[in-house]
Design a protein around this motif. Structure first.
Motif, PDB file in Angstrom:
ATOM      1  N   PRO A  12       9.939  13.622 -17.717  1.00 49.40           N
ATOM      2  CA  PRO A  12       8.815  14.161 -16.946  1.00 49.40           C
ATOM      3  C   PRO A  12       8.338  13.190 -15.849  1.00 49.40           C
ATOM      4  CG  PRO A  12       8.588  14.812 -19.394  1.00 49.40           C
ATOM      5  CD  PRO A  12       9.747  13.741 -19.179  1.00 49.40           C
ATOM      6  N   LEU A  13       7.757  13.488 -14.842  1.00 43.73           N
ATOM      7  CA  LEU A  13       7.301  12.833 -13.819  1.00 43.73           C
ATOM      8  C   LEU A  13       6.139  12.188 -14.394  1.00 43.73           C
ATOM      9  CD1 LEU A  13       7.744  15.073 -10.632  1.00 43.73           C
ATOM     10  CD2 LEU A  13       9.071  12.724 -11.195  1.00 43.73           C
ATOM     11  N   PRO A  14       5.717  10.818 -13.896  1.00 45.00           N
ATOM     12  CA  PRO A  14       4.780  10.259 -14.432  1.00 45.00           C
ATOM     13  C   PRO A  14       3.346  10.596 -14.120  1.00 45.00           C
ATOM     14  CG  PRO A  14       5.449   9.008 -12.454  1.00 45.00           C
ATOM     15  CD  PRO A  14       6.505  10.173 -12.993  1.00 45.00           C
ATOM     16  N   ARG A  15       2.191  10.473 -14.889  1.00 47.38           N
ATOM     17  CA  ARG A  15       0.902  10.892 -14.652  1.00 47.38           C
ATOM     18  C   ARG A  15       0.512  10.571 -13.157  1.00 47.38           C
ATOM     19  NH1 ARG A  15      -2.161  10.347 -20.565  1.00 47.38           N
ATOM     20  NH2 ARG A  15      -1.006  12.047 -21.614  1.00 47.38           N
ATOM     21  N   GLY A  16      -0.297  11.313 -12.759  1.00 47.00           N
ATOM     22  CA  GLY A  16      -1.069  11.009 -11.389  1.00 47.00           C
ATOM     23  C   GLY A  16      -0.027  10.873 -10.180  1.00 47.00           C
ATOM     24  N   HIS A  17       1.271  11.477 -10.399  1.00 46.30           N
ATOM     25  CA  HIS A  17       1.948  11.169  -9.207  1.00 46.30           C
ATOM     26  C   HIS A  17       1.713  12.267  -7.919  1.00 46.30           C
ATOM     27  CE1 HIS A  17       4.271  15.083  -9.560  1.00 46.30           C
ATOM     28  NE2 HIS A  17       4.052  15.153 -10.751  1.00 46.30           N
ATOM     29  N   GLY A  38       0.738  -1.045  -0.077  1.00 44.65           N
ATOM     30  CA  GLY A  38       0.024   0.080  -0.047  1.00 44.65           C
ATOM     31  C   GLY A  38       0.786   1.122   0.024  1.00 44.65           C
ATOM     32  N   PRO A  39       0.340   2.310  -0.152  1.00 42.86           N
ATOM     33  CA  PRO A  39       0.777   3.605  -0.203  1.00 42.86           C
ATOM     34  C   PRO A  39       1.770   3.965   0.927  1.00 42.86           C
ATOM     35  CG  PRO A  39      -1.442   3.931  -0.828  1.00 42.86           C
ATOM     36  CD  PRO A  39      -1.393   2.511  -0.406  1.00 42.86           C
ATOM     37  N   LEU A  40       2.737   4.578   0.714  1.00 47.94           N
ATOM     38  CA  LEU A  40       3.773   5.225   2.123  1.00 47.94           C
ATOM     39  C   LEU A  40       3.972   6.517   1.677  1.00 47.94           C
ATOM     40  CD1 LEU A  40       6.520   2.546   2.168  1.00 47.94           C
ATOM     41  CD2 LEU A  40       4.841   2.826   3.777  1.00 47.94           C
ATOM     42  N   ALA A  41       4.086   7.172   2.918  1.00 43.33           N
ATOM     43  CA  ALA A  41       4.280   8.617   2.922  1.00 43.33           C
ATOM     44  C   ALA A  41       5.634   8.639   3.094  1.00 43.33           C
ATOM     45  CB  ALA A  41       3.783   9.337   4.180  1.00 43.33           C
ATOM     46  N   VAL A  42       6.543   9.204   1.930  1.00 41.57           N
ATOM     47  CA  VAL A  42       7.987   8.987   1.917  1.00 41.57           C
ATOM     48  C   VAL A  42       8.527  10.519   1.674  1.00 41.57           C
ATOM     49  CG1 VAL A  42      10.129   8.016   0.701  1.00 41.57           C
ATOM     50  CG2 VAL A  42       8.091   6.825   0.941  1.00 41.57           C
ATOM     51  N   THR A  43       9.396  10.801   2.380  1.00 39.69           N
ATOM     52  CA  THR A  43      10.309  11.826   2.235  1.00 39.69           C
ATOM     53  C   THR A  43      11.724  11.466   1.752  1.00 39.69           C
ATOM     54  OG1 THR A  43       9.129  13.270   3.986  1.00 39.69           O
ATOM     55  CG2 THR A  43      11.427  14.055   3.546  1.00 39.69           C
ATOM     56  N   HIS A  44      12.305  11.838   0.713  1.00 34.67           N
ATOM     57  CA  HIS A  44      13.530  11.751   0.009  1.00 34.67           C
ATOM     58  C   HIS A  44      14.532  13.086   0.187  1.00 34.67           C
ATOM     59  CE1 HIS A  44      11.769   8.282  -2.315  1.00 34.67           C
ATOM     60  NE2 HIS A  44      10.598   9.049  -2.403  1.00 34.67           N
ATOM     61  N   VAL A  45      15.556  12.707   0.901  1.00 30.71           N
ATOM     62  CA  VAL A  45      16.572  13.891   1.144  1.00 30.71           C
ATOM     63  C   VAL A  45      17.406  13.765   0.073  1.00 30.71           C
ATOM     64  CG1 VAL A  45      18.284  14.865   2.496  1.00 30.71           C
ATOM     65  CG2 VAL A  45      16.155  14.000   3.643  1.00 30.71           C
ATOM     66  N   GLY A  46      17.482  14.475  -1.005  1.00 32.28           N
ATOM     67  CA  GLY A  46      18.319  14.294  -2.311  1.00 32.28           C
ATOM     68  C   GLY A  46      17.119  13.650  -3.395  1.00 32.28           C
ATOM     69  N   PRO A  53       1.231   3.152  -5.782  1.00 31.89           N
ATOM     70  CA  PRO A  53       0.434   4.191  -6.469  1.00 31.89           C
ATOM     71  C   PRO A  53      -0.496   4.850  -5.429  1.00 31.89           C
ATOM     72  CG  PRO A  53       0.024   2.087  -7.588  1.00 31.89           C
ATOM     73  CD  PRO A  53       0.795   1.662  -6.522  1.00 31.89           C
ATOM     74  N   GLY A  54      -0.366   6.118  -5.407  1.00 36.23           N
ATOM     75  CA  GLY A  54      -1.015   7.106  -4.329  1.00 36.23           C
ATOM     76  C   GLY A  54      -0.113   7.649  -3.234  1.00 36.23           C
ATOM     77  N   SER A  55       1.437   6.979  -3.385  1.00 36.40           N
ATOM     78  CA  SER A  55       2.142   7.388  -2.054  1.00 36.40           C
ATOM     79  C   SER A  55       2.390   8.855  -2.151  1.00 36.40           C
ATOM     80  CB  SER A  55       3.364   6.409  -1.951  1.00 36.40           C
ATOM     81  OG  SER A  55       3.082   5.306  -2.074  1.00 36.40           O
ATOM     82  N   LEU A  84      14.134   6.778  -7.127  1.00 38.24           N
ATOM     83  CA  LEU A  84      13.339   6.118  -6.191  1.00 38.24           C
ATOM     84  C   LEU A  84      12.019   6.572  -5.867  1.00 38.24           C
ATOM     85  CD1 LEU A  84      14.131   3.576  -4.329  1.00 38.24           C
ATOM     86  CD2 LEU A  84      14.553   5.036  -2.465  1.00 38.24           C
ATOM     87  N   PRO A  85      11.802   7.989  -6.009  1.00 37.76           N
ATOM     88  CA  PRO A  85      10.322   8.537  -6.151  1.00 37.76           C
ATOM     89  C   PRO A  85       9.509   7.760  -7.218  1.00 37.76           C
ATOM     90  CG  PRO A  85      11.859  10.262  -5.449  1.00 37.76           C
ATOM     91  CD  PRO A  85      12.662   9.032  -5.796  1.00 37.76           C
ATOM     92  N   ARG A  86      10.131   7.776  -8.373  1.00 32.08           N
ATOM     93  CA  ARG A  86       9.467   7.274  -9.678  1.00 32.08           C
ATOM     94  C   ARG A  86       8.993   5.737  -9.238  1.00 32.08           C
ATOM     95  NH1 ARG A  86      10.643  10.683 -14.177  1.00 32.08           N
ATOM     96  NH2 ARG A  86      12.189  11.841 -13.665  1.00 32.08           N
ATOM     97  N   TYR A  87      10.048   4.927  -9.004  1.00 31.64           N
ATOM     98  CA  TYR A  87       9.876   3.607  -8.011  1.00 31.64           C
ATOM     99  C   TYR A  87       8.640   3.316  -7.188  1.00 31.64           C
ATOM    100  CZ  TYR A  87      10.623  -1.212  -6.503  1.00 31.64           C
ATOM    101  OH  TYR A  87      10.798  -2.434  -5.920  1.00 31.64           O
ATOM    102  N   VAL A  88       8.844   4.368  -6.137  1.00 35.38           N
ATOM    103  CA  VAL A  88       7.667   4.196  -5.329  1.00 35.38           C
ATOM    104  C   VAL A  88       6.356   4.648  -5.856  1.00 35.38           C
ATOM    105  CG1 VAL A  88       6.735   5.084  -3.139  1.00 35.38           C
ATOM    106  CG2 VAL A  88       9.185   4.774  -3.258  1.00 35.38           C
ATOM    107  N   HIS A  89       6.227   5.494  -6.809  1.00 37.15           N
ATOM    108  CA  HIS A  89       5.003   5.725  -7.330  1.00 37.15           C
ATOM    109  C   HIS A  89       4.534   4.470  -8.072  1.00 37.15           C
ATOM    110  CE1 HIS A  89       1.872   7.614  -9.636  1.00 37.15           C
ATOM    111  NE2 HIS A  89       2.573   7.317 -10.842  1.00 37.15           N
TER     112      HIS A  89
END
Length: 265
Positions: free
Chosen positions: A95-100, A50-58, A73-75, A64-69
């Motif tokens: 470009p970042l993916p749709r719905g990110h 399920g979705p995770l609230a993730v903060t990326h430093v860097g 989905p919905g993170s 990795l944000p793209r991988y998590v998305h």
């Protein structure tokens, strides 16, 4: 100085100061080229579903944000990337993916995390470099105390650390992490655990016991032989060390030069 280059296979590499930092293939977000990124993803994959609230430093190319998305989905994700010019170039080429739900903030790690609310993240991923080294202010007990403030009670921090074969720097980083988030483990390729070369180790910490068996299972999928150490095995591997503080911290050792070479013991 950064460079963004696309190869014949459609993948794009972001290099900073001559060192590759990120690789993204827009058609395959699960293609993770760098070993330490595979280890970061393996730990994330072990944290339930399920979705995770993730903060990326860097951020760099935001692999990795793209991988998590893609995998969750919905993170909701926050990326702290101080180089606004790099972010703009990456957005143009990749470009970042749709719905990110990825929000990029042009802030360095300490400043950006300090601005976050208490108990606002399930995971904090620290993968930040300046002049090809982990900044000293992202290695200290004070830093990890602020990261712990931002994490949920059962939240997890993942940190990409780099060190010489003696592991003396990363041992002090681990000591600082453990002082605030006492349940820890580390992931690295076998050659790095054997102290054969300079390389990356992923440190993981939490207030609560980690799902070690599941992390081991996920890491076993990595294409290069890798190992997860925790408890006394991790202590033996790194040795005892005093934690870094804001008064005595140092950046990680510089990587071998020229870029792409290993510094062997």
């Amino acid at each position: 100085m950064f460079e963004v280059e696309t190869d014949a296979h459609g993948g794009t590499t972001v290099s900073i100061d001559g060192y590759p930092q990120s690789y993204v293939h827009p058609g395959d977000p699960e293609l993770l080229v760098f070993g330490y990124v595979q280890h970061l993803a393996a730990v994330l994959d072990a944290l339930g579903t399920g979705p995770l609230a993730v903060t990326h430093v860097g951020g760099a190319a935001m692999t990795l944000p793209r991988y998590v998305h893609h995998t969750r989905p919905g993170s909701p994700q926050i990326v702290l990337e101080p180089d606004a010019a790099l972010t703009e170039r990456v957005r143009q080429v990749l470009p970042l993916p749709r719905g990110h739900r990825i929000r990029v903030r042009p802030q360095p790690g300490r400043q950006g995390v300090a601005a976050l609310k208490d108990d606002s993240a399930a995971v904090v991923v620290v993968d930040a470099y300046a002049d090809s080294q982990v900044p000293a202010n992202l290695t200290t007990t004070e830093w990890f105390a602020d990261v712990a403030r931002v994490l949920h009670e059962d939240g997890v921090v993942l940190m990409n650390a780099a060190d010489e074969p003696d592991h003396r720097h990363v041992a002090r980083v681990h000591a600082a992490l453990a002082s605030e988030l006492p349940h820890t483990l580390a992931v690295a390729e076998v050659d790095i655990w054997k102290r054969r070369r300079f390389g990356n180790l992923v440190l993981v910490g939490s207030r609560v016991p980690l799902p070690v068996a599941e992390i081991v299972r996920q890491v076993a999928k990595a294409p290069f032989p890798s190992r997860v150490l925790d408890g006394t095995a991790l202590t033996r591997a790194l040795g005892s060390a005093a934690p870094f503080t804001d008064h005595d911290a140092r950046p990680s050792p510089p990587p071998p030069t020229p870029a792409g070479q290993w510094r062997l013991r």
